[in-house]
Scaffold this active site. Structure first.
Site, mmCIF file in Angstrom:
data_model
loop_
_atom_site.group_PDB
_atom_site.id
_atom_site.type_symbol
_atom_site.label_atom_id
_atom_site.label_comp_id
_atom_site.label_asym_id
_atom_site.label_seq_id
_atom_site.Cartn_x
_atom_site.Cartn_y
_atom_site.Cartn_z
ATOM 1 N N LYS A 188 57.864 4.347 11.534
ATOM 2 C CA LYS A 188 58.544 5.422 12.463
ATOM 3 C C LYS A 188 58.117 5.120 13.888
ATOM 4 C CE LYS A 188 61.278 8.592 13.010
ATOM 5 N NZ LYS A 188 62.724 8.485 13.154
ATOM 6 N N HIS A 192 84.647 -14.692 21.361
ATOM 7 C CA HIS A 192 83.844 -15.724 22.005
ATOM 8 C C HIS A 192 82.752 -16.237 21.125
ATOM 9 C CE1 HIS A 192 85.775 -14.768 25.751
ATOM 10 N NE2 HIS A 192 85.684 -13.414 25.698
ATOM 11 N N GLU A 251 68.481 -2.051 8.884
ATOM 12 C CA GLU A 251 66.970 -1.629 8.820
ATOM 13 C C GLU A 251 66.772 -1.025 7.522
ATOM 14 O OE1 GLU A 251 65.429 0.867 11.888
ATOM 15 O OE2 GLU A 251 67.035 1.984 11.935
ATOM 16 N N ARG A 267 54.732 6.906 9.054
ATOM 17 C CA ARG A 267 54.215 6.219 9.932
ATOM 18 C C ARG A 267 53.585 4.852 9.553
ATOM 19 N NH1 ARG A 267 52.516 9.326 14.172
ATOM 20 N NH2 ARG A 267 51.113 7.840 14.894
ATOM 21 N N CYS A 304 50.696 3.793 11.414
ATOM 22 C CA CYS A 304 49.300 3.965 10.603
ATOM 23 C C CYS A 304 49.117 5.576 10.817
ATOM 24 C CB CYS A 304 47.966 3.495 11.073
ATOM 25 S SG CYS A 304 48.075 1.713 10.854
ATOM 26 N N GLU A 340 74.474 0.327 17.377
ATOM 27 C CA GLU A 340 73.530 1.447 16.463
ATOM 28 C C GLU A 340 73.980 1.364 15.032
ATOM 29 O OE1 GLU A 340 71.071 2.864 16.789
ATOM 30 O OE2 GLU A 340 70.982 4.698 15.331
ATOM 31 N N TRP A 394 49.873 0.719 8.548
ATOM 32 C CA TRP A 394 51.172 -0.456 8.855
ATOM 33 C C TRP A 394 50.282 -1.581 9.469
ATOM 34 C CZ3 TRP A 394 53.040 -3.060 13.297
ATOM 35 C CH2 TRP A 394 54.153 -3.594 13.287
ATOM 36 N N ASN A 445 43.965 4.000 13.923
ATOM 37 C CA ASN A 445 45.548 3.532 14.227
ATOM 38 C C ASN A 445 45.634 2.757 15.450
ATOM 39 O OD1 ASN A 445 48.393 3.835 14.736
ATOM 40 N ND2 ASN A 445 48.226 5.847 15.213
ATOM 41 N N GLY A 446 46.352 1.751 15.668
ATOM 42 C CA GLY A 446 46.373 1.059 16.942
ATOM 43 C C GLY A 446 45.775 -0.302 16.819
ATOM 44 N N LYS A 505 71.317 0.494 12.228
ATOM 45 C CA LYS A 505 71.149 1.425 10.903
ATOM 46 C C LYS A 505 71.252 0.711 9.655
ATOM 47 C CE LYS A 505 69.491 4.028 12.242
ATOM 48 N NZ LYS A 505 69.288 4.191 13.652
HETATM 49 O O1 M6R Z 1 60.350 6.768 19.064
HETATM 50 P P1 M6R Z 1 61.229 5.762 19.792
HETATM 51 O O2 M6R Z 1 62.351 6.534 19.901
HETATM 52 O O3 M6R Z 1 60.665 5.498 20.976
HETATM 53 O O4 M6R Z 1 61.395 4.435 18.890
HETATM 54 C C1 M6R Z 1 62.165 3.442 19.626
HETATM 55 C C2 M6R Z 1 62.477 2.502 18.213
HETATM 56 O O5 M6R Z 1 61.386 2.047 17.624
HETATM 57 C C3 M6R Z 1 63.209 2.896 17.159
HETATM 58 O O6 M6R Z 1 64.695 3.764 17.663
HETATM 59 C C4 M6R Z 1 63.691 2.207 15.922
HETATM 60 O O7 M6R Z 1 64.474 1.432 16.251
HETATM 61 C C5 M6R Z 1 64.341 3.215 14.729
HETATM 62 N N1 M6R Z 1 63.712 2.607 13.473
HETATM 63 C C6 M6R Z 1 65.881 2.930 14.837
HETATM 64 O O8 M6R Z 1 66.192 3.679 13.696
#
Ligand code: M6R
Length: 617
Positions: free
Chosen positions: A612, A513, A497, A27, A2, A490, A75, A101-102, A494
């Protein structure tokens, strides 16, 4: 999670709020809303499911005339994305408007109490409960003014919040408060801005107050900014800070998406992260945060790294780095697990939190727990002055610049850069990394931005072409060994997501395994196979995949023969020492995920269901 924007001043509030919301859309972006106050002190509320663009399609009578207003991009937490659940929410008497927000964790109990008193609710949100609680405090005692009622209400709720509130009977007054979610107040000439971060007002002022945890402020042109503690109404002297953010940093700069811009910014962001810290000619790494507490690190029983998502992947690579070069035991934990599993922590432990946003609720809570138990806590954050950065005992900023694409790219490689510096610095200090090795490693680290530049130049077009062949893939495996096992995790994150293709990362040797059962001619397998890093073993893994007809996309070093001969697609990267290979190898994997997502028509910068900053549990 948010975004909030508020404004009072002489400009068109509609424009300021809408443009601000666009900048905060990273956000949260499932619904958006705005409230404007007319010159005769009446509210106009417009809100809708969807994006800020959908909100703009709704006509506003007060566009061009209102000088005060606020908006929200959501969000969803409580209740599906819908017009009704969108913010702002109004109190039953229609006089109070609130954006939030929260999460208000005890909203249900309060809702029951308010319902018994005759309040009704149009939405499923916790926010509508809070706005009515404010009305309730004003109803039960006519002497209670608007800011006081907000304070009373905030004292009744627990959870996390950043709020902005308007009241029709208090024209020109904005009341804000925060606990666990960020809020900044921009101070202009005869105008004030409120926002979840400074990006909505950066072109109007360079002066801002970052509201502290548990503080609220009453803001008006007439009386300025009055900051109080929420619990006991003590007056707080505002600390005005100068913003370092520039407009250029938060614009796309000719790129189609922020994510692509951020991928291409990596030579600079890594360089900026090292600047002033890595002094190759002098043969030193200067990191005050580490140096001032070096004995804590040196005498630590162990280092525990806590993080979420991509930052957790960086933490895994940090474990390899610190254990190899500084020989200090490291454990890496998901913050969300750590905080609830009653971990054993002592004052001999050092806890490193890694977080791009510095706002992640789980990381924040895990850190607080470690602090309570006496551990020394160190932060690696990208957002300066973020909540996590503020509660740590010491830390290092990554200096990657604002990362706006929801999928983390440049923040990840900047985190790896900081972790590498920490490992080398500690190793040199405690004698586990000899001078000759130290000197050669830091020279190599210094050259990494150039190597990334080379990777971007040589692989960009190639990866675009590879991506075209996998637009219809439904599954992907990512494999790597040693330092490149977390890089594989990672790479998979990527892809999933932003493209919504199911992808799994595995240590290459674990394939046999279980995951090997998935391999057939339809399974693409990305394998990271640099020369330094168990190359022979990887060669065998590729053979095992090819024997089952899997499609191999191999990331190899220039001039590679064996893996390249077997792979269906080859992406060459420059050779490095093993510890640097995840930084370099991650770049083509970011591009691959990006282009597959683009070709699938996905919204790369705002992938579905994500946000984010994850400021809720
Ligand atoms: O702001 P942060 O690094 O604490 O965020 C952690 C995760 O939410 C963040 O890395 C998330 O996995 C991303 N969308 C990855 O691309």
């Amino acid at each position: 999670m948010c975004g909030i924007v508020g404004y009072t001043g002489f400009q068109d509030a509609y424009d300021i709020v809408i443009n601000g919301l666009r900048r905060l859309e990273y956000r949260g972006y499932d619904s958006a809303g705005i409230v404007l106050e007319s010159t005769n002190n009446k509210f106009e509320v417009e809100k809708t499911k969807g994006k800020v663009d959908d909100l703009v399609n709704i006509s506003s009578q007060l566009k061009g005339t209102a000088k005060i207003g606020m908006g929200h991009t959501r969000w969803a937490t409580h209740g599906v994305p819908s017009d009704r659940n969108s913010h702002p929410h109004l109190s039953n008497n229609g006089k109070i408007a609130l954006v939030h927000n929260g999460i208000i964790e005890n909203y249900d109990t309060i809702k029951t109490m308010l319902t018994e008193k005759g309040f009704t609710f149009k939405s499923e949100t916790d926010t509508e409960v809070l706005v009515n609680l404010i009305q309730y405090f004003m109803d039960i005692n006519s002497d209670t003014d608007f800011p006081t009622a907000v304070r009373y209400a905030l004292n009744e709720v627990y959870g996390a919040y950043a709020i902005t509130v308007l009241h029709e009977d208090y024209p020109g007054v904005l009341v804000v408060g925060r606990l666990g979610s960020p809020l900044a107040i921009g101070i202009g000439e005869k105008e004030y801005f409120i926002a979840s971060d400074a990006s909505p007002f950066v072109e109007f002022t360079k002066e801002a107050i970052y509201l502290e945890e548990g503080h609220m402020a009453t803001i008006s042109l007439e009386k300025g900014v009055d900051i109080r503690t929420i619990n006991d109404n003590s007056k707080i002297e505002p600390e005005i800070q100068e913003l370092k953010l520039s407009l250029e940093q938060i614009e796309k700069g000719g790129y189609e998406h922020f994510m692509l811009k951020e991928i291409f910014e990596q030579p600079k962001s890594i360089h900026d992260t090292m600047r002033g810290r890595l002094l190759v000619d002098e043969g030193v790494i200067k990191m005050a945060g580490i140096w001032d507490h070096v004995e804590r690190f040196k005498n630590a029983n162990r280092i525990i790294i806590i993080a979420c998502g991509t930052s957790w992947h960086a933490g895994l690579i940090g474990e390899y780095l610190i254990e190899e070069y500084a020989r200090i035991p490291v454990e890496v934990e998901y913050a969300s697990e750590f905080r609830y599993r009653n971990p054993i922590i002592t004052d001999k432990d050092v806890v490193i939190a890694i977080s791009q946003s510095g706002e992640t609720a789980d990381t924040m809570a895990a850190l607080k727990l470690a602090k309570e138990k006496g551990a020394f806590i160190y932060g690696i954050c990208n957002v300066v002055d973020s909540s996590i950065a503020r509660i740590t005992d010491a830390g290092s900023y990554t200096h990657a610049g604002p990362e706006i694409g929801v999928a983390s790219t440049k923040a990840f490689t900047a985190q790896l850069t900081i972790l590498t510096l920490i490992a080398f610095k500690l190793g040199k200090h405690n004698g586990n990394l000899g001078n000759a090795d130290f000197m050669s490693l830091i020279a190599e680290l210094d050259a990494i931005p150039k190597k990334i530049e080379e990777v971007l130049n040589t692989t960009h077009e190639l990866v675009q072409n590879i991506a075209k062949d996998f637009v219809n893939a439904t599954n992907f495996l990512y494999l790597g060994r040693g330092y490149n096992y977390p890089a594989a995790l990672e790479g998979a994150l990527k892809l999933k997501e932003i493209s919504y293709i199911h992808a799994e990362g595995y240590p290459a040797a674990e394939m046999k395994h279980g995951p090997i059962a998935l391999i057939d001619e339809n399974m693409p397998i990305v394998i990271i196979a640099p020369k330094k890093g168990h190359y022979d073993k990887i060669v065998s893994n590729v053979q095992e995949i090819k024997a089952r007809k899997g499609k191999v996309i191999a990331v190899v070093n220039k001039g590679d023969q064996q893996v390249s001969a077997m792979a269906d697609y080859v992406i060459e990267i420059p050779e490095t020492s093993e510890c640097f290979s995840p930084i370099v190898a991650s770049v083509p994997l970011q591009l691959l995920a990006y282009y597959i997502a683009v070709y699938r028509g996905a919204n790369v910068d705002q992938p579905r269901n994500l946000a984010k900053s994850v400021t809720v549990e």
